[in-house]
Scaffold this active site. Sequence first.
Site, short mmCIF file in Angstrom:
data_model
loop_
_atom_site.label_atom_id
_atom_site.label_comp_id
_atom_site.label_asym_id
_atom_site.label_seq_id
_atom_site.Cartn_x
_atom_site.Cartn_y
_atom_site.Cartn_z
N ASN A 45 57.81 14.21 35.25
CA ASN A 45 56.65 14.41 36.13
C ASN A 45 56.35 13.08 36.81
O ASN A 45 56.34 12.03 36.18
CB ASN A 45 55.44 14.91 35.34
CG ASN A 45 54.33 15.38 36.25
OD1 ASN A 45 53.76 14.61 37.01
ND2 ASN A 45 54.04 16.67 36.19
N GLN A 46 56.08 13.13 38.10
CA GLN A 46 55.92 11.91 38.90
C GLN A 46 54.47 11.44 39.02
O GLN A 46 54.19 10.48 39.74
CB GLN A 46 56.51 12.14 40.29
CG GLN A 46 58.01 12.39 40.24
CD GLN A 46 58.59 12.76 41.59
OE1 GLN A 46 57.95 13.42 42.40
NE2 GLN A 46 59.81 12.34 41.82
#
Length: 170
Positions: A45-46
Site C-alpha cells: 500500500n502506497q
Amino acid sequence: MGDGGPPLLHGLPPIIDPGIRTLILGSFPSPASLAAQQYYAHARNQFWRLLSALLGEALVELDYPRRKSRLLASGIGVWDVYARCRRSGALDSAIEAGETNDFSRLGELAPQLQHIAFNGQAAGRFAPWFAARGFTAAILPSSSPAYTLAFEKKLARWATAGIGSATRSA
C-alpha cells in the site's frame, strides 16, 4: 449467524486530535492492517510513501506510533468511513453490510477540521455528506496496490488536494 458468510470485522480507532485540519478517510482496513492494528499496514500500500513525499518526511522509516505522531503534528488525521463490515479479502468491492463510523462528533473532536480527503472511490461515496456539512472534500486515487495508477500520478493527484500544505501553524 451460521449463514457461512464472512465474519463481522471491526475497524481501527481514528488517528485524530483537536488540531487536525485535514482528515483522510479510507473505506475499511485491509486484513493486513487489521492483523497489525495499524492503518495501511500492507507492505505494497502506497499510503505512507505518498504522505512521506507530501510532507517531506521519511514516514515510511518510522515505527507506527511515530508515524501517527508526525501526522497529527502536521494537522492530518486518518480514519475510515466504515466502523464495521463483513468482507472476504481486501477489496472494497467485497464490503458487505457496512456500518458507518459516527461522524456527528467530528466538530467536537477536531474543531479545526476543514478538509476531508477520501482515499479511493469507495470512501469517496461519502463526499456529498461531508460537503453538505461545510467541509471541502476531495476524492483521491486509492493508495491500494489494487489500484494500479502509477505512483507519480497518484502523488500528483494527492498533492492537488492540499495534503501537506494544510499543516498546523507553529
